[in-house]
Design an enzyme around this catalytic site. Sequence first.
Site, short mmCIF file in Angstrom:
data_model
loop_
_atom_site.label_atom_id
_atom_site.label_comp_id
_atom_site.label_asym_id
_atom_site.label_seq_id
_atom_site.Cartn_x
_atom_site.Cartn_y
_atom_site.Cartn_z
N GLY A 46 55.76 18.76 60.50
CA GLY A 46 54.41 18.78 61.05
C GLY A 46 54.45 18.56 62.55
O GLY A 46 55.41 17.97 63.08
N GLN A 51 51.25 16.47 70.88
CA GLN A 51 52.70 16.26 71.00
C GLN A 51 53.35 17.26 71.95
O GLN A 51 54.49 17.07 72.38
CB GLN A 51 53.39 16.34 69.63
N CYS A 94 58.70 10.48 63.18
CA CYS A 94 57.85 11.30 64.06
C CYS A 94 58.73 11.99 65.09
O CYS A 94 59.62 11.36 65.66
CB CYS A 94 56.82 10.41 64.76
N LEU A 95 58.45 13.26 65.35
CA LEU A 95 59.24 14.02 66.33
C LEU A 95 59.09 13.43 67.73
O LEU A 95 59.94 13.66 68.59
CB LEU A 95 58.83 15.49 66.33
N HIS A 136 49.24 11.90 59.06
CA HIS A 136 50.07 11.56 60.24
C HIS A 136 49.64 12.42 61.44
O HIS A 136 49.50 11.91 62.56
CB HIS A 136 51.54 11.80 59.86
N GLU A 137 49.43 13.72 61.19
CA GLU A 137 49.07 14.63 62.30
C GLU A 137 47.64 14.37 62.78
O GLU A 137 47.38 14.44 63.98
CB GLU A 137 49.23 16.09 61.88
N HIS A 140 47.67 11.70 65.19
CA HIS A 140 48.06 12.17 66.53
C HIS A 140 46.84 12.67 67.30
O HIS A 140 46.72 12.45 68.51
CB HIS A 140 49.07 13.32 66.43
NI NI Z 1 54.40 12.58 64.56
#
Ligand code: NI
Length: 181
Positions: A46, A51, A94-95, A136-137, A140
Site C-alpha cells: 500500500g 508518502q 510502513c514504507l 493504515h493508508e 496517512h
Molecule cells: Ni505506511
Amino acid sequence: MAILPILIYPDSKLKKVACDVPDVDDTIRTLGRDMLETMYNAPGIGLAAPQIGVGLRMLVMDCTAHDEDPDPRILINPVILEQSSEIETDSEGCLSIPGLTADVGRPCAIGVSFLDVEGVMQKEQFEGLWARCLQHEVDHLDGKLFVDHLSRLKRQVLLRRFMREYHQNRAQSRPSGVRTP
Ligand code: NI
C-alpha cells in the site's frame, strides 16, 4: 510510468492532513499509476499520496498473496463508513519507516466509499489484510503513522532506534517478513 521517491520519517509532509482530490482527471490517473509502480517497486502492499509528497486524499494498494494474480487498486477520497467491533492485532510496517514493525490492533472489517479512476463513487467492504492496509493508508491521509497507535513510550523507543539505525547507518535490512504498507 515513473517510480517516485518515498518520503521517510521524520519528513514533516508525513504529518500533514491531505485535501480531497477535486477532479479525477488524467493527471490523477497518471499519479495513481505512478504510485502503484512505486509501491510494487518498493516492494509494498500500500502507498498513500502524502508518502510521495502529494497532499491529496488518494491511495493505492494490492494485498494479494504472492501466488495470486495482482489486484492493483486506486482509491480516491476514501472514507471509512463503518468498521467491525472485532479487533485484530497483527504486525505492521510502513514504507516511510523502513525496517520498523510493531503490533497494531485494528477493526477486522470496514466499509469504505471512494471514487474510482473514472470519478465514479463506489462502496466496498474490505477485510483481513486489505482492511488493515486500507486503514493504515487512510491514517496517512490524516497525517498519522502506524506508530501513533502505540503507547507514547513504545513509540519513542522504536522511533529513536529507527533514527539511529536508518538515518545514521542507513541500514537496508527489513528484518521481519511483514508485508509493508
Ligand atoms: Ni505506511
